[in-house]
Scaffold this active site. Structure first.
Site, short mmCIF file in Angstrom:
data_model
loop_
_atom_site.label_atom_id
_atom_site.label_comp_id
_atom_site.label_asym_id
_atom_site.label_seq_id
_atom_site.Cartn_x
_atom_site.Cartn_y
_atom_site.Cartn_z
N PHE A 1 0.87 -1.18 0.00
CA PHE A 1 0.00 0.00 0.00
C PHE A 1 0.91 1.23 0.00
O PHE A 1 1.76 1.35 0.89
CB PHE A 1 -0.84 -0.07 1.28
CG PHE A 1 -1.81 1.05 1.50
CD1 PHE A 1 -3.04 1.07 0.88
CD2 PHE A 1 -1.49 2.08 2.37
CE1 PHE A 1 -3.95 2.09 1.13
CE2 PHE A 1 -2.39 3.11 2.63
CZ PHE A 1 -3.63 3.11 2.01
N LEU B 1 0.88 5.16 0.05
CA LEU B 1 0.19 6.44 0.22
C LEU B 1 1.20 7.53 0.60
O LEU B 1 1.28 8.56 -0.06
CB LEU B 1 -0.88 6.28 1.32
CG LEU B 1 -1.61 7.55 1.77
CD1 LEU B 1 -2.47 8.11 0.64
CD2 LEU B 1 -2.51 7.25 3.00
N PRO C 1 7.69 11.59 1.04
CA PRO C 1 8.63 12.31 1.90
C PRO C 1 7.97 13.53 2.57
O PRO C 1 8.19 13.78 3.75
CB PRO C 1 9.74 12.73 0.95
CG PRO C 1 9.71 11.72 -0.15
CD PRO C 1 8.27 11.29 -0.29
N SER D 1 1.02 12.49 7.80
CA SER D 1 -0.32 12.64 8.38
C SER D 1 -1.23 13.41 7.44
O SER D 1 -2.42 13.10 7.34
CB SER D 1 -0.22 13.36 9.73
OG SER D 1 0.45 12.53 10.67
N ILE E 1 7.29 2.32 2.55
CA ILE E 1 6.47 1.28 1.91
C ILE E 1 6.85 -0.09 2.47
O ILE E 1 7.92 -0.64 2.14
CB ILE E 1 6.62 1.32 0.37
CG1 ILE E 1 6.36 2.73 -0.15
CG2 ILE E 1 5.68 0.30 -0.27
CD1 ILE E 1 5.05 3.35 0.31
N GLN F 1 10.70 -3.93 32.83
CA GLN F 1 10.97 -3.54 34.22
C GLN F 1 10.85 -4.73 35.16
O GLN F 1 11.64 -4.88 36.09
CB GLN F 1 10.00 -2.41 34.63
CG GLN F 1 10.35 -1.73 35.92
CD GLN F 1 11.62 -0.88 35.80
OE1 GLN F 1 12.01 -0.49 34.70
NE2 GLN F 1 12.27 -0.64 36.92
N LEU G 1 11.49 -7.77 34.59
CA LEU G 1 12.69 -8.62 34.48
C LEU G 1 13.98 -7.89 34.87
O LEU G 1 15.05 -8.51 34.90
CB LEU G 1 12.83 -9.18 33.06
CG LEU G 1 12.14 -10.52 32.82
CD1 LEU G 1 10.62 -10.34 32.77
CD2 LEU G 1 12.62 -11.19 31.55
N GLU H 1 0.06 3.37 10.07
CA GLU H 1 -1.36 3.43 9.64
C GLU H 1 -2.10 4.57 10.34
O GLU H 1 -3.25 4.41 10.75
CB GLU H 1 -2.05 2.06 9.80
CG GLU H 1 -1.36 1.02 8.90
CD GLU H 1 -2.25 -0.05 8.34
OE1 GLU H 1 -3.48 0.05 8.47
OE2 GLU H 1 -1.70 -1.00 7.75
N1 CAA Z 1 -13.58 6.72 4.43
C1 CAA Z 1 -13.91 7.09 3.18
N2 CAA Z 1 -13.72 8.36 2.71
C2 CAA Z 1 -13.18 9.26 3.55
C3 CAA Z 1 -12.83 8.94 4.86
C4 CAA Z 1 -13.04 7.61 5.31
N3 CAA Z 1 -12.72 7.23 6.53
N4 CAA Z 1 -12.32 10.02 5.45
C5 CAA Z 1 -12.36 11.00 4.54
N5 CAA Z 1 -12.87 10.53 3.38
C6 CAA Z 1 -13.06 11.28 2.12
C7 CAA Z 1 -14.30 12.07 2.16
O1 CAA Z 1 -14.91 11.94 0.89
C8 CAA Z 1 -13.85 13.52 2.36
O2 CAA Z 1 -14.64 14.35 1.59
P1 CAA Z 1 -15.97 15.06 2.21
O3 CAA Z 1 -15.42 16.17 3.08
O4 CAA Z 1 -16.68 15.50 1.01
O5 CAA Z 1 -16.71 14.04 3.01
C9 CAA Z 1 -12.42 13.54 1.81
O6 CAA Z 1 -11.97 12.18 1.91
C10 CAA Z 1 -11.47 14.43 2.60
O7 CAA Z 1 -11.55 14.07 3.97
P2 CAA Z 1 -10.96 14.98 5.13
O8 CAA Z 1 -11.42 16.39 4.89
O9 CAA Z 1 -11.32 14.32 6.41
O10 CAA Z 1 -9.39 14.92 4.87
P3 CAA Z 1 -8.19 15.53 5.67
O11 CAA Z 1 -7.21 16.04 4.68
O12 CAA Z 1 -8.68 16.48 6.72
O13 CAA Z 1 -7.48 14.25 6.35
C11 CAA Z 1 -6.91 12.68 8.12
C12 CAA Z 1 -7.95 13.62 7.48
C13 CAA Z 1 -7.74 11.80 9.05
C14 CAA Z 1 -5.86 13.45 8.92
C15 CAA Z 1 -6.21 11.80 7.03
O14 CAA Z 1 -5.37 12.59 6.21
C16 CAA Z 1 -5.39 10.68 7.62
O15 CAA Z 1 -5.93 9.63 8.00
N6 CAA Z 1 -4.04 10.82 7.69
C17 CAA Z 1 -3.15 9.75 8.12
C18 CAA Z 1 -2.72 8.94 6.93
C19 CAA Z 1 -2.22 7.55 7.35
O16 CAA Z 1 -2.85 6.86 8.11
N7 CAA Z 1 -1.09 7.15 6.77
C20 CAA Z 1 -0.55 5.85 6.99
C21 CAA Z 1 -0.09 5.28 5.71
S1 CAA Z 1 0.10 3.53 5.58
C22 CAA Z 1 1.28 3.02 6.67
O17 CAA Z 1 1.35 3.51 7.74
C23 CAA Z 1 2.28 1.94 6.38
C24 CAA Z 1 1.92 0.79 5.53
O18 CAA Z 1 2.81 0.14 5.01
C25 CAA Z 1 0.56 0.37 5.32
#
Ligand code: CAA
Length: 379
Positions: free
Chosen positions: A121, A123, A126, A130, A155, A333, A335, A360
């Site tokens: 996955f 996403l 750099p 968040s 990744i 702690q 141990l 995540e």
């Molecule tokens: N499900 C579906 N759609 C969603 C959603 C959800 N839970 N949350 C938001 N959306 C959609 C909606 O359509 C929303 O539009 P509307 O306002 O029209 O409803 C649109 O996305 C924008 O949403 P937000 O305005 O809430 O977006 P935001 O920019 O404010 O972001 C956030 C919110 C919660 C901070 C989000 O950016 C976030 O979760 N950030 C963290 C990212 C993350 O978890 N990264 C980890 C990557 S993977 C990893 O860790 C390692 C790996 O190997 C897997």
């Protein structure tokens, strides 16, 4: 909800046996060597553990997220890096099930569910962690294809995976300009850079991904253009349950190790568990684990019922990963000096626990999700 069915109990025992048989003997050495073994992932697949939540039609066991969480916890008790592998390889399956078309599912789902193929996955970047909606990787339409350019960071399985779900910008700035694509591991123009040297979860590879004019068929787009942020968020909502389950496995394993030590280790002529200071530490661990497991299973159950669950998944991720950090720290702690050495697994579990509060979605991001949910209810 509060007890396991016979089938669930049998699944737990099968997962425990497979994890012990396949992972236990190499976990310490692989942490030290920072070695991921794809063949071990395939073995978990052969034991039926890589597609628990995927429909039988697509090669999975057709069970729910409660069962998925139970299996992940068992794997994490033995080797957290491989629990994360099963969870991350589950993300493309969850995405295909919800956003894929039948041709995409037929191509990728059976292999992923069988653990013959490894999924990933992509996403984060750099400059975009968040604030995932600010990502800069581009996907430019060119006839029946898209040209992908950019750099992805952190990744899991980078360079090892057979299929990556990649979020890239097809439109304007912000979340609405993002689309999601299936990118095969052998796509020309896809390469991998630096492998991170991490504090913990060292057997799980975390790698930089580089896309330089990587050509992807338009038929690999998941859902309509502009839907990619929802694809990613929705996958992470589910993924956070699996991270919580991983953290539960780490916590349980650490508490059991500390407890077994505390009943045998004697000081001042008694087992140290009989000193209230130590006994209460173990009792507090048990309280935290019980709370975290309940909220994790509730999030999984809500998802299985098709009820709103994302705020509860965020609670579970916070509760279980903060629990893992606290429990592993206290277990070291208990141990004393032995806990701080590599003779026991606790220092490794403590290092593995730390990243659970980060991946995540940091636990601060989880609190954003929870607070926004609460606010909507009060407005
Ligand atoms: N499900 C579906 N759609 C969603 C959603 C959800 N839970 N949350 C938001 N959306 C959609 C909606 O359509 C929303 O539009 P509307 O306002 O029209 O409803 C649109 O996305 C924008 O949403 P937000 O305005 O809430 O977006 P935001 O920019 O404010 O972001 C956030 C919110 C919660 C901070 C989000 O950016 C976030 O979760 N950030 C963290 C990212 C993350 O978890 N990264 C980890 C990557 S993977 C990893 O860790 C390692 C790996 O190997 C897997």
């Amino acid at each position: 909800m509060f007890t396991l069915s016979e089938d669930q109990q049998a699944l737990v025992e099968a997962a425990r046996a497979a994890a012990e048989a396949e992972l236990a003997s190499t976990v310490k050495a692989d942490d030290e060597a920072e070695l991921f073994r794809k063949d071990l992932f395939h073995k978990l697949g052969a034991a039926g553990l890589c597609g628990v939540q995927t429909a039988e039609r697509w090669g999975g066991l057709g069970l729910g997220y409660v069962e998925y969480a139970l299996v992940i916890e068992e794997i994490a008790k033995v080797a957290p890096a491989y629990a994360v592998s099963v969870a991350v390889s589950g993300l493309p399956q969850v995405i295909l099930a919800k956003f894929g078309d039948d041709a995409q599912r037929e191509r990728w789902m059976p292999g992923l569910a069988a653990g013959e193929l490894l999924g990933a996955f992509a996403l984060s970047e750099p400059g975009s962690g968040s604030d995932a909606g600010s990502l800069r990787t581009t996907a430019t339409r060119d006839g029946d294809t898209y040209r992908l350019n950019g750099t992805k960071f952190w990744i899991t399985h980078g360079g090892y995976a057979d299929i990556y779900v990649v979020m890239a910008r097809t439109g304007g700035p912000g979340p609405k300009g993002i689309s999601a694509f299936l990118v095969a591991g052998d796509t020309p123009g896809l390469s991998f850079g630096k492998k991170e040297e991490k504090m913990g979860l060292r057997a799980s590879p975390t790698v930089e991904m580089i896309l330089e004019d990587a050509i992807v068929p338009a038929s690999n787009r998941l859902g309509p253009e502009g839907n990619g942020f929802s694809v990613a968020m929705s996958a992470l909502d589910s993924g956070r349950i699996t991270i919580a389950a991983t953290a539960l496995g780490i916590s349980q394993s650490a508490m059991d190790c500390a407890g077994r030590y505390a009943v045998t280790r004697k000081q001042f002529d008694q087992a140290i568990i009989d000193f209230q200071g130590v006994g209460f530490m173990l009792a507090d661990m048990a309280v935290r684990i019980e709370q975290a497991r309940l909220v994790t299973h509730k999030a999984a159950w809500l998802k299985d019922q098709d009820l709103p669950f994302n705020h509860v998944a965020a609670m579970a991720k916070c509760a279980a990963t903060d629990c893992a950090m606290a429990v592993t720290t206290d277990a070291v702690q208990v141990l004393g000096g032995y806990g701080y050495t590599r003779e026991y697994p606790l220092e490794r579990l403590m290092r593995d626990a730390k990243v659970m509060q980060i991946v995540e979605g940091t636990n601060q991001v989880q609190r954003v999700v929870i607070a926004r949910h609460l606010k909507r209810g009060w407005e």
